[in-house]
Scaffold this motif. Structure first.
Motif, short mmCIF file in Angstrom:
data_model
loop_
_atom_site.label_atom_id
_atom_site.label_comp_id
_atom_site.label_asym_id
_atom_site.label_seq_id
_atom_site.Cartn_x
_atom_site.Cartn_y
_atom_site.Cartn_z
N ILE A 1 0.82 -1.21 0.00
CA ILE A 1 0.00 0.00 0.00
C ILE A 1 0.86 1.26 0.00
O ILE A 1 0.49 2.28 -0.57
CB ILE A 1 -0.98 -0.02 1.21
CG1 ILE A 1 -2.04 1.06 1.04
CG2 ILE A 1 -0.23 0.12 2.54
CD1 ILE A 1 -3.16 0.96 2.07
N LEU A 2 2.06 1.18 0.61
CA LEU A 2 2.96 2.33 0.63
C LEU A 2 3.62 2.54 -0.74
O LEU A 2 3.91 3.67 -1.12
CB LEU A 2 4.02 2.14 1.71
CG LEU A 2 4.99 3.30 1.98
CD1 LEU A 2 4.23 4.58 2.35
CD2 LEU A 2 5.98 2.93 3.08
N LYS A 3 3.82 1.46 -1.47
CA LYS A 3 4.39 1.58 -2.82
C LYS A 3 3.48 2.36 -3.76
O LYS A 3 3.95 2.91 -4.76
CB LYS A 3 4.63 0.19 -3.42
CG LYS A 3 5.74 -0.61 -2.80
CD LYS A 3 5.88 -1.96 -3.51
CE LYS A 3 6.93 -2.83 -2.86
NZ LYS A 3 7.03 -4.16 -3.51
N GLU A 4 2.19 2.39 -3.45
CA GLU A 4 1.20 2.99 -4.36
C GLU A 4 1.20 4.51 -4.33
O GLU A 4 0.62 5.14 -5.23
CB GLU A 4 -0.20 2.48 -4.01
CG GLU A 4 -0.37 0.97 -4.19
CD GLU A 4 -1.69 0.47 -3.61
OE1 GLU A 4 -2.47 1.32 -3.10
OE2 GLU A 4 -1.93 -0.74 -3.67
N ILE A 5 1.82 5.14 -3.34
CA ILE A 5 1.75 6.60 -3.26
C ILE A 5 2.71 7.23 -4.27
O ILE A 5 3.58 6.57 -4.83
CB ILE A 5 2.04 7.12 -1.83
CG1 ILE A 5 3.50 6.90 -1.43
CG2 ILE A 5 1.10 6.46 -0.83
CD1 ILE A 5 3.87 7.56 -0.11
N PHE A 6 2.55 8.52 -4.50
CA PHE A 6 3.32 9.23 -5.52
C PHE A 6 4.82 9.17 -5.27
O PHE A 6 5.61 8.99 -6.19
CB PHE A 6 2.86 10.69 -5.58
CG PHE A 6 3.68 11.53 -6.53
CD1 PHE A 6 3.55 11.38 -7.89
CD2 PHE A 6 4.59 12.45 -6.03
CE1 PHE A 6 4.31 12.15 -8.77
CE2 PHE A 6 5.36 13.23 -6.90
CZ PHE A 6 5.21 13.07 -8.26
N ASP A 7 5.22 9.30 -4.01
CA ASP A 7 6.65 9.40 -3.69
C ASP A 7 7.00 8.50 -2.51
O ASP A 7 7.33 8.98 -1.43
CB ASP A 7 6.99 10.86 -3.38
CG ASP A 7 8.48 11.08 -3.18
OD1 ASP A 7 9.28 10.29 -3.73
OD2 ASP A 7 8.85 12.02 -2.45
N ARG B 1 7.07 13.28 6.54
CA ARG B 1 6.66 12.16 7.40
C ARG B 1 5.17 11.86 7.24
O ARG B 1 4.73 10.70 7.23
CB ARG B 1 7.01 12.52 8.86
CG ARG B 1 6.65 11.51 9.94
CD ARG B 1 5.23 11.63 10.46
NE ARG B 1 4.80 12.93 10.85
CZ ARG B 1 4.84 13.40 12.09
NH1 ARG B 1 5.31 12.66 13.06
NH2 ARG B 1 4.38 14.61 12.36
N ASN B 2 4.37 12.91 7.07
CA ASN B 2 2.92 12.74 6.97
C ASN B 2 2.51 11.88 5.78
O ASN B 2 1.50 11.16 5.84
CB ASN B 2 2.22 14.10 6.89
CG ASN B 2 2.32 14.87 8.19
OD1 ASN B 2 2.63 14.31 9.23
ND2 ASN B 2 2.06 16.17 8.14
N ARG B 3 3.26 11.94 4.68
CA ARG B 3 2.89 11.14 3.50
C ARG B 3 3.05 9.64 3.78
O ARG B 3 2.36 8.82 3.17
CB ARG B 3 3.72 11.55 2.28
CG ARG B 3 5.07 10.87 2.15
CD ARG B 3 5.93 11.46 1.05
NE ARG B 3 7.09 10.64 0.73
CZ ARG B 3 8.18 10.49 1.49
NH1 ARG B 3 8.27 11.13 2.65
NH2 ARG B 3 9.17 9.72 1.10
N ILE B 4 3.95 9.30 4.72
CA ILE B 4 4.13 7.90 5.08
C ILE B 4 3.00 7.45 6.00
O ILE B 4 2.49 6.33 5.88
CB ILE B 4 5.51 7.67 5.73
CG1 ILE B 4 6.62 8.06 4.75
CG2 ILE B 4 5.67 6.21 6.15
CD1 ILE B 4 8.03 7.93 5.32
N ILE B 5 2.60 8.32 6.92
CA ILE B 5 1.46 8.00 7.79
C ILE B 5 0.23 7.69 6.96
O ILE B 5 -0.43 6.65 7.14
CB ILE B 5 1.17 9.17 8.77
CG1 ILE B 5 2.32 9.34 9.76
CG2 ILE B 5 -0.14 8.91 9.53
CD1 ILE B 5 2.16 10.55 10.68
N SER B 6 -0.11 8.57 6.02
CA SER B 6 -1.28 8.33 5.18
C SER B 6 -1.02 7.20 4.18
O SER B 6 -1.92 6.43 3.87
CB SER B 6 -1.69 9.60 4.44
OG SER B 6 -0.69 10.01 3.51
N GLY B 7 0.23 7.09 3.71
CA GLY B 7 0.55 6.08 2.72
C GLY B 7 0.47 4.66 3.24
O GLY B 7 0.18 3.73 2.49
#
Length: 365
Positions: free
Chosen positions: A94-100, A218-224
């Motif tokens: 699921i983390l691989k799916e985010i933009f960055d 850091r927030n993009r990892i929390i949501s990612g």
């Protein structure tokens, strides 16, 4: 990818201006991260995709940090820190799916890549309403099988982690190294999370001190990491809303707990609901989105002394009272050992003391 190659990848991730997306492009051109680290100037230019400035930055960084991969390996081994790269099978899909997505992250604890996770975020300056709600939701969501993800910041983040630890797993995503306790008062919490089956993780290497620039990233990892984000309590311009916006941009669920229209700490949540976030009034409102049922509520077996019962009757779940306020509310107006009695009740799990040294009931009636 061999495990030792992960440390070359971690070294590349520290090169300013290179970025995870460019590193992933390079991985498609070279056989390994070690090959990228050791590639001559001409090879880096020939693969394409990097600007002249980025190539120069990488060459300079490598020259100044020749032993960095080996140093990272030694440091992580010494500190008991694990490293996970985007090329490994235990990297959460699921983390691989985010933009960055981060190409590597450091962690302490037990990764469960396929766990169903929900982020819980909110204000650092919370109200008693926000604190009690975060504790209760963290506890109930974790008991139902969700893993609660948050950022270990003061306030709602900390309450969410503590609630989840009572019944299940939680993940803390830091804006510093995983060997750095920030904030300092959460040192024990950050030790307890991996000890109890959770994870403390960060894309920043060991020893990295927290800087303001790290927290939005850091927030993009929390949501990612999360199928959805629950905003518990947040002002109109709270940093917590960044996490909710990132969740929306990735097509994930966004939930918000409403608050008083007169409370500044609820304006952010109320605005999210106006914009289409799902209004949440109880944990089951989140659980149904993931096909989970609320766990049966265990009835607390309460055993009171007569004095403890008097104290219990003047307390509530939502509104903590100071010792002076409790004393003034007691029917007799006198109880010389009140502080000791409150300590005993806290040890029994009957009451909770907050950071302001005010007390409330540990569970809702």
């Amino acid at each position: 990818m061999k495990s030792e190659d992960n440390y070359y990848l971690a070294a590349l991730a520290r090169c300013r201006g290179l970025g995870s997306r460019n590193i992933q492009k390079l991985l498609g051109k070279f056989p390994s991260a070690a090959a990228i680290w050791q590639a001559p100037r001409e090879a880096l230019y020939l693969v394409g995709g990097l600007s002249s400035q980025q190539v120069q930055n990488l060459l300079r960084f490598r020259k100044e940090n020749q032993l960095l991969p080996e140093q990272l390996a030694e440091q992580c081994q010494r500190l008991g820190i694990s490293l996970c790269s985007i090329t490994q099978g235990n990297y959460p899909n699921i983390l691989k799916e985010i933009f960055d997505p981060p190409v590597v992250f450091y962690y302490r604890g037990q990764l469960q890549p396929e766990a169903v996770r929900v982020a819980m975020v909110g204000a650092r300056r919370f109200t008693p309403y926000g604190e009690s709600t975060a504790l209760e939701f963290g506890k109930q969501l974790a008991a139902a099988g969700l893993t609660v993800v948050s950022g270990a910041a003061r306030g709602i983040d900390t309450a969410s982690h503590k609630g989840a630890l009572k019944t299940g797993r939680t993940v803390a995503v830091l804006g510093c190294g995983v060997d750095v306790a920030y904030p300092a008062e959460n040192k024990r919490l950050l030790q307890e999370i991996p000890e109890r089956g959770g994870v403390v993780l960060s894309e920043y290497g060991p020893g990295t001190i927290p800087l303001p620039i790290f927290f939005p990233a850091r927030n993009r990892i929390i949501s990612g990491l999360s199928q959805g984000t629950l905003v518990v309590e947040a002002a109109r311009h709270s940093g917590s809303l960044i996490t909710a916006e990132l969740s929306l941009s990735e097509g994930r669920d966004v939930f918000a707990i409403p608050g008083s229209i007169y409370s500044t700490t609820s304006q952010g949540c109320n605005h999210l609901i106006q914009q289409g976030a799902k209004l949440v009034q109880e944990p089951v409102d989140v659980l149904v989105e993931y096909g989970l049922a609320a766990p049966p509520k265990a009835k607390m077996k309460r055993q009171f002394t007569p004095e403890e019962r008097q104290i219990w009757q003047v307390l509530s779940f939502e509104h903590p009272l100071t010792i002076d306020e409790i004393f003034d509310s007691l029917p007799d107006g006198e109880m010389s050992n009140l502080a000791f009695l409150l300590l005993q009740m806290e040890l029994k799990g009957l009451v909770i003391e907050n950071e302001l040294h005010a007390y409330r009931r540990a569970e809702r009636e």
